[in-house]
Design a protein around this motif. Structure first.
Motif, PDB file in Angstrom:
ATOM      1  N   LEU A 413      12.456 -11.615  17.491  1.00  0.00           N
ATOM      2  CA  LEU A 413      12.574 -10.471  18.385  1.00  0.00           C
ATOM      3  C   LEU A 413      13.459  -9.333  17.955  1.00  0.00           C
ATOM      4  N   ARG A 414      12.547  -8.099  17.828  1.00  0.00           N
ATOM      5  CA  ARG A 414      13.034  -6.918  17.689  1.00  0.00           C
ATOM      6  C   ARG A 414      12.896  -5.788  18.689  1.00  0.00           C
ATOM      7  N   TRP A 415      13.747  -4.980  18.760  1.00  0.00           N
ATOM      8  CA  TRP A 415      13.483  -3.804  20.045  1.00  0.00           C
ATOM      9  C   TRP A 415      13.716  -2.636  19.388  1.00  0.00           C
ATOM     10  N   SER A 416      13.018  -1.322  20.074  1.00  0.00           N
ATOM     11  CA  SER A 416      13.174  -0.026  19.717  1.00  0.00           C
ATOM     12  C   SER A 416      13.517   0.643  21.028  1.00  0.00           C
ATOM     13  N   ASP A 417      14.575   1.571  20.853  1.00  0.00           N
ATOM     14  CA  ASP A 417      15.020   2.495  21.801  1.00  0.00           C
ATOM     15  C   ASP A 417      14.475   3.890  21.703  1.00  0.00           C
ATOM     16  N   ASP A 418      13.433   4.004  20.929  1.00  0.00           N
ATOM     17  CA  ASP A 418      12.875   5.415  20.567  1.00  0.00           C
ATOM     18  C   ASP A 418      11.258   5.563  20.859  1.00  0.00           C
ATOM     19  N   GLY A 419      10.815   4.414  21.716  1.00  0.00           N
ATOM     20  CA  GLY A 419       9.575   4.540  22.130  1.00  0.00           C
ATOM     21  C   GLY A 419       8.685   3.828  21.358  1.00  0.00           C
ATOM     22  N   GLY A 420       9.246   3.005  20.175  1.00  0.00           N
ATOM     23  CA  GLY A 420       8.461   2.030  19.280  1.00  0.00           C
ATOM     24  C   GLY A 420       8.425   2.803  17.973  1.00  0.00           C
ATOM     25  N   VAL A 421       9.243   3.886  17.684  1.00  0.00           N
ATOM     26  CA  VAL A 421       9.076   4.518  16.269  1.00  0.00           C
ATOM     27  C   VAL A 421       9.660   3.784  15.357  1.00  0.00           C
ATOM     28  N   THR A 422      11.263   3.489  15.847  1.00  0.00           N
ATOM     29  CA  THR A 422      12.067   2.797  14.652  1.00  0.00           C
ATOM     30  C   THR A 422      12.497   1.540  15.633  1.00  0.00           C
ATOM     31  N   TRP A 423      12.648   0.609  14.597  1.00  0.00           N
ATOM     32  CA  TRP A 423      13.085  -0.822  15.279  1.00  0.00           C
ATOM     33  C   TRP A 423      14.372  -1.389  14.608  1.00  0.00           C
ATOM     34  N   SER A 424      15.013  -2.268  15.547  1.00  0.00           N
ATOM     35  CA  SER A 424      16.141  -2.972  15.135  1.00  0.00           C
ATOM     36  C   SER A 424      15.712  -3.999  14.136  1.00  0.00           C
ATOM     37  N   SER A 425      16.763  -4.719  13.523  1.00  0.00           N
ATOM     38  CA  SER A 425      16.527  -5.833  12.448  1.00  0.00           C
ATOM     39  C   SER A 425      16.010  -7.043  13.510  1.00  0.00           C
TER      40      SER A 425
END
Length: 477
Positions: A413-425
């Motif tokens: 699982l990973r997630w993005s808080d800017d609309g899918g531009v950058t992602w968590s590890s």
């Protein structure tokens, strides 16, 4: 807010602006509940893996045709093979060299093959012969089909189509006609419900067998579509209709299906945006197949290296891809052509001479891992902070293998808080070893965000069935 289900299951819809919609469904397809009492309204299942059925010399696989219940034909590179139901191939002749898909049609005794250019062939599967068409009246062929005792094919670079003699292979110089509803060239043709669909660059017209002694085919009055075809090999039949990648005088890049004599758009804005970013779509190749009640239109874009799939049963799109084991990059799916034969869906590789079974109980692509990804819809709370306590993806667990990769399958699982531009590890959790049916795919302490997109990926060679997701989130101020 507390824990509650949220819409995790869905199709691919990555919009022009990911802030609007960033969903992606890769190597997974949705299935709607038919009972009305299932745990959720839909589930995501893993797309079929590729199980090697035959390996033929040469490549790529340019065409497949089921000739009868016990015999089929495969065109691999420049070699024509006769195939048994056991996947044994015997070379019976050759055609001109090339890599582009060929078109074949059968009259029950003889198969006609055209290469898309000047070359054509007649194949006698019973005798095991391949004979080049040397008749000077044959003007070349792009697509060939069969209707009411006639082979019919369109002539490259013209508005003409030719027909063979009735119940034979002879060609008469006068047995041709021109699609005249619009001055564009014919790009493709297909026979559907004993009607001949002639597809030009910007228009389509439908003909029928009138029985006229001079020339048996005539136009159906009113059966004219101001929509043409963008790729000759994109035309295919499915779900009692015809599907194709469309073009007209105003543009190109929509996928259509015939609704009577009217074009009906089945592509979404997101699919059309993806197609619009490609440098070339004229090389698109499509095939259709049916499996467990789903009818799939599989559209490959060789130049772009992408595969998009429409499921007529759900009217949803998803993506398919193959991961290169050496480069670890994603490209178009390996399957390029298809036939239903020997009780299986057999597909041909676009690069090698391999033939595969599309098998829902095979969890690799001929040994290569399959990357399965679901990127869900935005989770927003009107601009307020959200504190994500946990996420549980409800899926089939305890599916680990006895040994090797997949013995302790992982969900990433990973997630993005800017609309899918950058992602968590990535955060990994176990899907449960063999028999651990009570295992839960659960992640905790997932931070905060105002607009969250979650993405789940599974690469282990195990069954994948995603049913729902439960999110425990607290809305802030």
């Amino acid at each position: 807010m507390g824990a509650a289900s949220f819409p995790f299951v869905g199709g691919s819809y990555t919009a022009r602006s990911r802030t609007f919609d960033a969903q992606r469904t890769l190597n997974l397809y949705p299935e709607m509940s038919g009972s009305g009492t299932s745990r959720s309204v839909a589930a995501l299942y893993g797309t079929p893996g590729l199980a090697l059925w035959a390996s033929l010399a040469g490549g790529p696989v340019r065409g497949l045709l089921r000739f009868n219940e016990t015999q089929a034909l495969a065109v691999v590179g420049s070699t024509v093979y006769a195939l048994t139901t056991a996947g044994v191939g015997v070379a019976i002749g050759s055609i001109s060299a090339g890599t582009a898909p060929v078109s074949m049609a059968s009259n029950g005794t003889t198969v006609m093959l055209v290469t898309g250019g000047a070359d054509g062939y007649f194949i006698d599967p019973a005798a095991g012969t391949v004979t080049a068409i040397t008749d000077p009246d044959f003007l070349g062929g792009v697509r060939v089909d069969y209707i009411d005792g006639y082979f019919v094919w369109n002539v490259p670079g013209t508005g003409k189509f030719q027909i063979s003699q009735l119940l034979g292979t002879g060609i008469d110089a006068l047995d041709f006609a021109t699609a005249e509803g619009s001055p564009d060239n014919l790009l493709a043709l297909i026979v559907d419900h004993r009607e001949l669909w002639l597809m030009g660059v910007s228009s389509t017209e439908v003909w029928f067998n009138s029985g006229n002694i001079d020339f048996p085919f005539e136009r159906i009055q009113g059966a004219f579509l101001e929509v043409g075809c963008a790729a000759a090999a994109s035309v295919a039949k499915m779900d009692n209709s015809t599907f194709w990648l469309a073009a007209d005088d105003r543009g190109q890049g929509m996928v259509m299906r015939a609704q009577g004599y009217q074009p009906q758009r089945v592509s979404t804005h997101a699919v059309e945006y993806a197609i619009g970013q490609m440098t070339s779509i004229s090389d698109a190749v499509a095939y259709t197949y049916q499996q467990e009640g789903h009818s799939f239109y599989v559209l490959n874009f060789p130049a772009a290296g992408q595969t998009w799939v429409y499921d007529a049963s759900t009217e949803q799109w998803h993506e398919r891809a193959w991961r290169d084991p050496l480069l670890a990059t994603l490209g178009r799916h390996r399957a390029q052509v298809h036939m239903a034969f020997a009780g299986e869906n057999i597909v041909g590789d676009w690069e090698t001479g391999n033939l595969y079974r599309l098998d829902l109980d095979t969890y690799t692509d001929n040994g290569a891992p399959i990357v399965r990804t679901r990127r869900c819809a935005h989770i927003a709370a009107g601009g307020r902070w959200q504190f994500f306590r946990s996420l549980q993806v409800i899926m089939e667990t305890g599916v680990g293998l006895a040994t090797g990769q997949g013995s302790d399958p992982q969900a990433m699982l990973r997630w993005s808080d800017d609309g899918g531009v950058t992602w968590s590890s990535e955060a990994w959790v176990s899907m449960g070893k063999m028999g651990e049916r009570r295992a839960r795919a659960l992640w905790r302490r997932l931070g905060k965000g105002r607009d969250r997109v979650f993405e789940l990926t599974i690469t282990d060679p195990v069954p994948v069935a995603i049913v729902d997701a439960v999110l425990d989130v607290e809305a802030g101020t």
